[in-house]
Design an enzyme around this catalytic site. Structure first.
Site, PDB file in Angstrom:
ATOM      1  N   GLY A  42     -65.195  73.027 -13.348  1.00  0.00           N
ATOM      2  CA  GLY A  42     -65.814  71.734 -13.638  1.00  0.00           C
ATOM      3  C   GLY A  42     -66.774  71.388 -12.511  1.00  0.00           C
ATOM      4  N   ALA A  44     -66.272  69.882  -9.824  1.00  0.00           N
ATOM      5  CA  ALA A  44     -65.691  70.165  -8.521  1.00  0.00           C
ATOM      6  C   ALA A  44     -65.626  71.678  -8.292  1.00  0.00           C
ATOM      7  CB  ALA A  44     -64.301  69.539  -8.429  1.00  0.00           C
ATOM      8  N   GLY A  45     -65.018  72.393  -9.213  1.00  0.00           N
ATOM      9  CA  GLY A  45     -64.813  73.822  -9.025  1.00  0.00           C
ATOM     10  C   GLY A  45     -66.117  74.603  -8.978  1.00  0.00           C
ATOM     11  N   HIS A 266     -59.676  53.342 -21.044  1.00  0.00           N
ATOM     12  CA  HIS A 266     -61.054  52.898 -21.275  1.00  0.00           C
ATOM     13  C   HIS A 266     -61.083  51.986 -22.495  1.00  0.00           C
ATOM     14  CE1 HIS A 266     -65.360  53.024 -21.810  1.00  0.00           C
ATOM     15  NE2 HIS A 266     -65.486  53.703 -20.701  1.00  0.00           N
ATOM     16  N   SER A 284     -69.744  54.691 -25.024  1.00  0.00           N
ATOM     17  CA  SER A 284     -70.114  54.281 -23.669  1.00  0.00           C
ATOM     18  C   SER A 284     -69.889  52.784 -23.436  1.00  0.00           C
ATOM     19  CB  SER A 284     -71.571  54.610 -23.402  1.00  0.00           C
ATOM     20  OG  SER A 284     -71.967  54.004 -22.212  1.00  0.00           O
ATOM     21  N   ARG A 330     -62.819  47.365 -16.955  1.00  0.00           N
ATOM     22  CA  ARG A 330     -62.135  48.207 -17.943  1.00  0.00           C
ATOM     23  C   ARG A 330     -60.680  47.827 -18.173  1.00  0.00           C
ATOM     24  NH1 ARG A 330     -64.381  54.296 -16.462  1.00  0.00           N
ATOM     25  NH2 ARG A 330     -66.502  53.845 -17.144  1.00  0.00           N
ATOM     26  N   HIS A 401     -58.256  57.780 -20.419  1.00  0.00           N
ATOM     27  CA  HIS A 401     -59.573  58.300 -20.117  1.00  0.00           C
ATOM     28  C   HIS A 401     -59.618  59.097 -18.822  1.00  0.00           C
ATOM     29  CE1 HIS A 401     -63.861  58.371 -19.812  1.00  0.00           C
ATOM     30  NE2 HIS A 401     -63.875  57.665 -18.709  1.00  0.00           N
ATOM     31  N   GLU A 425     -60.983  65.613  -9.930  1.00  0.00           N
ATOM     32  CA  GLU A 425     -60.002  64.714 -10.538  1.00  0.00           C
ATOM     33  C   GLU A 425     -58.567  65.169 -10.245  1.00  0.00           C
ATOM     34  OE1 GLU A 425     -60.899  63.733 -14.644  1.00  0.00           O
ATOM     35  OE2 GLU A 425     -58.987  62.707 -14.928  1.00  0.00           O
TER      36      GLU A 425
END
Ligand code: FAD
Ligand code: HEM
Ligand code: HEM
Ligand code: SF4
Ligand code: F3S
Ligand code: FES
Lengths: 637, 257, 217
Positions: A42, A44-45, A266, A284, A330, A401, A425
């Site tokens: 993702g 990060a990775g 969310h 959104s 939220r 979410h 995450e």
């Protein structure tokens, strides 16, 4: 458990720079000799893998999808924050830091969050250089939009596909390294065990999802960027494959799991349409700029929305939060929707939905303006529900979410288990009890591009690591363990499908550990989850074999972990006797229903330590200190 | 609604496959994949192995889902991925033929799951801008006309699903490759590697065993993100220019070497 | 040299070669069409034209060789690309809906084979006279008329020209794509140009065998 966060001393603004000066370096010639395993591709990775390979490390990267480009980060829509202050509206690292700390309801570390704000600007530069087509103004400069929880305009975006574009940027950088041979990519591989040798993470066991072969991989250090665990709830906005397995396996090998109960709901998702529902789709948050949320005043009102006169509608957000109205944060908007539906006022099938009505805005601005602003979202809504939101209000309902909790890491992004780094995450570090919009993308890329490449070198330079390869007994044991688990799952041959267990677990968690939690409910969940788990291990049906591509088996392994992890979430939620951010305990609220923190008792991260099969895990704490901001109550009235 | 499905079943990469017929009942609000979920639950209770198919995000962005539905990649609805296709597109009594993508570059792994890593390898040889971490200048240092940026974004919205290959009678990967060449070639940052990129990527398409383009246009029709064949023309132009340009000689050598 | 080889080495390069040679053939056919329809105006014009061509002597051979080379390259590329395409999809679908591609696009290959057969026949028929019942060297319009007086031959000519029209209808548009000649300002006109040219060239030529079939030639 050693929970030394290793936050450098000194003024907030100087911590990271000072720390960088102190970090040990690995010389260019030696980097090649270090093998780094990165699980996850993702934001990060992929960003970490590309950056570390560029530096010269020998990187292996894993993902369970067929291509690294499909990691769940691809689905992020809204945008990414950065303290660029291009709008000249008074933004700064400090302000971004402050918004994030406050947004997280004062349950995150000051040092980490400030660093995040500092490197945020570099992320945008990096992404632009890679060719990420951010939205621009006619003058050719980058455009910004505003997002919840901030008074400045600092969100960069690429239409409604920001996550996709950022991930494609990182993916391309990763593919470049794969092409150069500096990264070996293992797609369709699922990590099933972390291998610890002499107290240090030294490798993983992964299953080749095509051939079914169980394989061992040794390295000098292991990085997990495996994303969040929102799918514990079965229905969420996460991709179907998102799981807790990698993180949970690490937890079982001694890594601390922090704040598992911090999950984000969310408010604007498309409601469940029926029992067959397999996932939820986010609409959104920006829609709340022009949409008005309401429910009928009378329960059981089945008239068409247009036939319900103004006087018989309850615009409850505008009523309860006059100053923020439909733009309430939220967690607050989500809870209000739940309350309305609990009171029987919900709309649509099953009564779990509220209206998001654009008719006022269409009257005021014209349909064209609305189409220009939200056209693609309206289309998506129509594709899914077959209802035209220009003519009839959208129906929305909150959905799981994001997960703020994750593996505990110190300032260097290393867990308490030496050699195990956790990014994105999957770690718990920066968002406290609630994440602000557009800051998960920022954190994932900050970790991967700008933090881990420094801190991992320090670990590798400092640790005296004996040579270890996959012939080591620890690998044999881990493989055997993983194989035994799969064998067990296949041999049960019961009568219930994996999905049916997952749905039931999700239902329990959603009802008892979802938007609002209370002692009795959590205790109930803590009684029901172990029973469900016991039934799973006796009565699950997993067809096929372990020697082929077997999607039922993959799911079964993930659900087995969720069935254990769900209990950890509930235990954490039960003990945290306060309301903060996404964690709302109904016993701890003000008279008018607002969250009530207990800073005396809970200004800390809760970190869970595994104790072995059948034993209750131990809860440790990392106290949080606030030197630079003042603890205050969030108010959005 | 009652449906008859004809589904391609193939136990493994080397095993022979065949069509198997199933009947099921679907709700019009289900997505196509949810309909298959239900079929799979039914198979499971009968003790059969479920139908394997790729999917992940189920919201049309990850590019995992990939089914040939009644002869059309992602099914009959325009600009819609398989996971976003809803059963209301079908009617009671329909027979639906479900097959995997077919291309020698996309070998079938099992049932409806194919290996699309060839697309990754096309990216790996040149579908990037080399910008080592930390080397970037300020994001606003180079203004980019909004029009260019928008066009780059249009091309960049490709989800790498491979429907273009599946739809093309030649199993050509031109649309996918061209989308990337256009995305990066439209931006100032993409210029230094522009020649090298197109030469290498075009070569890799052939090496992976994709067919050439006869300009059928089926790819554009099938593309869930509406990527235009204009990108193919652009890539061809870039390729000719790169091949004939001053830099051509060394770039060609690098691309083919 | 590298780049010439490169031009041929990839599918895209082969397509470029096809487009360039196809274009050369189109140019030839434009002039061929014009000279041939002259036969309607006055048969002598066609003969003069033939004589004029022959007056170039060796140069004519250069042109002929050029045409031969163009056709050969065009066909070689078509052959190789077809094989690549077949290899790229060894197992076909049970059901595959072609939704937008035209009949012309789908018949490029078989239509091309028909054209090849036509060209070979045509050379033996009207240039070398080998397959002509009553060939008189140099009497171009007479050969044409007597040659097409045989109904099956005229019918074959007509059929071939219909396929030529289809081939060019898709082919010329295709050239724009293959050579990257696109611009938003005139992209829409590319199809119009292609179809107009195809109709003019193929229609012009078609008129001759049709006239012959109707006994008007
Ligand atoms: C619908 C949606 C919209 C969002 N919008 C926004 C937004 O606008 N702004 C924002 O900032 N954030 C947003 N978020 C949140 C954000 O997208 C995520 O938090 C973030 O992308 C996570 O990135 P990651 O790299 O940590 O993990 P992921 O992108 O989830 O990647 C996880 C990786 O780990 C791999 N993996 C996992 N488990 C294993 C295993 N066992 N073995 C091998 N590999 C494994 C996966 O294959 C994958 O490659 C959104 C989230 C959702 C769901
Ligand atoms: C109805 C259609 C056509 C008619 C009536 C026609 C007629 C003729 C005639 C009369 C000649 C002899 C000219 C001469 O000897 O001076 C000729 C030559 C030739 N034609 Fe055609 N033609 C037709 C279509 C085509 C097509 C489609 C092609 C394909 C490319 C073609 C290619 C040639 C060639 C290569 C020659 C030989 C020219 C030379 O080298 O002398 N013709 N044609
Ligand atoms: C009469 C002379 C001919 C002319 C004027 C002609 C012209 C063209 C043109 C302009 C194209 C389009 C090239 C592109 O896509 O860029 C084309 C394509 C093609 N031609 Fe021809 N052609 C002729 C003869 C032939 C013959 C004899 C064959 C085969 C034996 C043939 C087979 C093909 C095929 C298969 C294509 C499609 C190739 C592809 O797109 O992959 N053509 N032709
Ligand atoms: S170009 Fe379109 S069809 Fe092809 S891979 Fe990309 S999104 Fe899919
Ligand atoms: S369908 Fe195929 S032939 Fe070309 S225009 Fe598209 S790649
Ligand atoms: S499952 Fe992700 S695009 Fe369909």
């Amino acid at each position: 458990m050693n929970l030394d966060a290793k936050i450098p001393g000194g003024p907030l603004e100087e911590k990271w720079d000072r720390h960088k000066k102190d970090l040990r370096l690995v010389s260019p010639a030696n980097k090649r000799k270090f093998d780094v395993i990165i699980v996850g591709s993702g934001l990060a990775g992929a960003s970490a893998a590309a950056s570390l390979a560029e530096l010269g490390y020998n990187v292996s990267c894993f993902c369970f999808q067929d291509s690294p480009r499909r990691a769940h980060s691809i689905a992020a829509q809204g945008g990414i924050n950065a303290a660029k202050n291009y709008q000249n509206d008074g933004d700064s690292s400090w302000r971004l830091f402050h918004d994030t700390i406050k947004g997280g309801d004062f349950r995150a570390r000051e040092g980490n969050v400030y660093r995040l704000a500092q490197v945020s600007a570099n992320i945008i530069d990096q992404c632009v250089a890679q060719g990420v087509p951010f939205a621009r103004e006619y003058g050719g400069l980058l455009a910004n939009r505003s997002f919840g929880g901030a008074q400045v305009s600092r969100t960069f975006y690429a239409r409604g596909q920001t996550g996709q574009q950022l991930l494609i940027g990182a993916y391309q950088a990763l593919e470049r390294q794969i092409g150069k041979g500096t990264v070996t990519m293992y797609s369709r591989h699922e990590m099933l065990e972390l291998v610890v040798v002499n107290g240090r993470a030294r490798g993983i066991v992964a299953r080749d999802l095509v051939t079914g072969e169980m394989q061992s991989f040794a390295a000098h250090t292991v990085v997990l960027g495996t994303g969040g665990y929102g799918n514990a709830f079965y229905l969420s906005t996460n991709a179907k494959g998102c799981n807790v397995t990698a993180a949970y396996r690490a937890y079982k090998k001694g890594a601390g799991f922090a704040n598992p109960c911090f999950t984000q709901i969310h408010p604007t998702c498309i409601p469940v349409a029926g029992d067959f529902q397999s996932k939820l789709t986010l609409m959104s948050e920006s829609l709340r700029n022009d949409g008005r949320v309401w429910v009928p005043k009378e329960p059981g009102d089945t008239r068409k929305p247009a036939d319900i006169p103004e006087a018989e509608r309850d615009y409850y957000l505008e009523r309860k939060y006059p100053s923020y109205g439909n733009l309430a944060p939220r967690d607050i908007a989500s809870r209000a929707a739940k309350e309305a539906c609990d009171a029987g006022l919900g709309v649509g099938p099953g009564g779990r939905g509220v209206f998001l009505d654009f008719s006022t805005a269409i009257k005021r601005l014209g349909e064209d303006t609305i189409r220009e602003r939200y056209g693609n979202l309206f289309e998506m809504y129509e594709r899914i529900t077959d209802e035209n939101p220009y003519q009839t209000p959208m129906r929305i309902y909150p959905a799981v979410h994001y997960t703020m909790g994750g593996l505990w890491v110190d300032y260097n992004l290393m867990s308490n288990l030496p050699g195990l780094h956790v990014i994105g995450e999957a770690n718990f570090s920066d968002h406290g009890a609630n994440r602000l919009g557009a800051s998960a993308l920022m954190q994932g890329l900050a970790d991967g591009y700008f933090i881990l490449p420094y801190t991992i070198g320090d670990y590798l330079a400092g640790a005296k690591l004996e040579p270890v390869d996959t012939t080591h007994q620890a690998f044999r044991d881990a493989e055997a363990e993983a194989n035994a688990r799969l064998g067990k799952l296949l041999s049960i041959d019961g009568t219930r499908s994996v999905d049916s267990f997952h749905k039931e677990l999700g239902h329990i968690l959603w009802e008892k550990c979802g938007m609002a939690r209370d002692r009795a409910g959590l205790q109930d969940a803590l009684a029901r989850i172990p029973a469900l788990r016991a039934e799973f291990w006796e009565n699950v049906k997993v067809p096929g074999s372990a020697e082929t591509l077997n999607q039922s088996l993959e799911k079964a392994g993930r659900v087995a972990d969720f069935l254990e992890f769900g209990e950890l979430m509930c235990s954490d939620a039960l003990i945290r006797e306060e309301s903060c951010g996404g964690h709302f305990r109904t016993e701890y609220q003000t008279e008018d229903g607002e969250a009530m923190r207990d800073d005396e008792r809970f200004t800390h991260a809760a970190v869970w330590e595994y104790q072995g099969e059948g034993k209750a895990p131990v809860r440790h704490i990392e106290p949080l200190t606030f030197e630079f901001v003042k603890l205050a109550t969030r108010s959005y009235k | 609604m009652n449906l008859t499905l004809k589904v391609w079943r193939q136990p493994g990469p080397k095993a022979a496959g065949k069509f198997v017929q199933y009947t099921t009942t679907a709700d019009e609000h289900m997505s196509f994949l949810e309909m298959l979920d239900v079929v799979n639950e039914e198979l499971l209770t009968k003790g059969d192995e479920p139908i394997a198919f790729d999917h992940d995000c189920r919201e049309g962005i990850c590019g995992s889902c990939a089914l040939m539905i009644n002869g059309a990649p992602h099914g009959p609805r325009k600009a819609t991925t398989t996971c976003q296709l809803h059963m209301r597109t079908f009617k009671d009594g329909d027979t639906i033929v479900i097959e995997p993508w077919r291309a020698s570059a996309f070998p079938v792994l099992r049932d409806l799951v194919v290996d699309r890593s060839a697309l990754d390898r096309i990216i790996a040889v040149g579908g990037f801008i080399a910008a080592p971490t930390g080397s970037a200048q300020d994001g606003n240092a180079i203004p980019i006309p909004k029009e260019d940026s928008d066009l780059a974004m249009d091309a960049a919205s490709c989800i790498g699903c491979g429907a273009c290959v599946a739809a093309c009678p030649n199993a050509s990967a031109m649309l996918f490759t061209a989308a990337k060449v256009s995305h990066l070639g439209r931006l100032p940052q993409g210029q230094p590697e522009r020649d090298r990129r197109v030469l290498a990527m075009v070569q890799q398409m052939d090496d992976e065993g994709f067919g050439g383009c006869t300009n059928y246009g089926e790819c554009q029709e099938a593309c869930p993100k509406g990527i235009s064949v204009e990108n193919i023309a652009r890539m061809n132009r870039d390729w000719v220019r790169a091949t004939l340009s001053d830099r051509g000689e060394s770039a060609v050598a690098a691309g083919t070497g | 040299m590298n780049r010439i080889i490169a031009l041929w080495q990839t599918a895209v390069g082969k397509k470029v070669a096809m487009a360039v040679t196809g274009l050369a053939l189109v140019l030839f056919l434009i002039s061929h069409m014009i000279s041939n329809v002259l036969v309607f105006e006055n048969p002598q014009h066609l003969d003069d034209y033939g004589a004029w061509l022959r007056s170039f002597g060796p140069l004519l051979w250069v042109a002929r060789l050029g045409l031969l080379a163009a056709v050969s390259i065009h066909i070689a590329a078509a052959w190789q690309l077809t094989r690549m395409a077949r290899a790229a999809r060894p197992a076909d679908y049970n059901r595959h809906e072609l939704r937008v591609s035209s009949y012309a696009a789908r018949t490029m290959r078989w239509g091309g084979v028909l054209l090849l057969a036509f060209i070979v026949f045509h050379i033996f028929h009207l240039t070398l006279g080998t397959l002509h019942p009553d060939f008189v060297e140099g009497a171009v319009s007479r050969n044409l008329k007597s040659g097409l007086a045989v109904k099956p031959v005229a019918a074959f000519y007509a059929l071939a020209m219909i396929f030529l029209g289809l081939h060019l209808g898709h082919g010329i548009w295709s050239v724009f794509q293959t050579l990257g000649l696109n611009h938003p300002a005139w992209n829409a006109s590319r199809k119009v140009i292609a179809v107009t040219l195809a109709v003019l060239v193929a229609g012009g030529l078609l008129s001759i065998p049709v006239a012959a079939l109707l006994g008007l030639l």
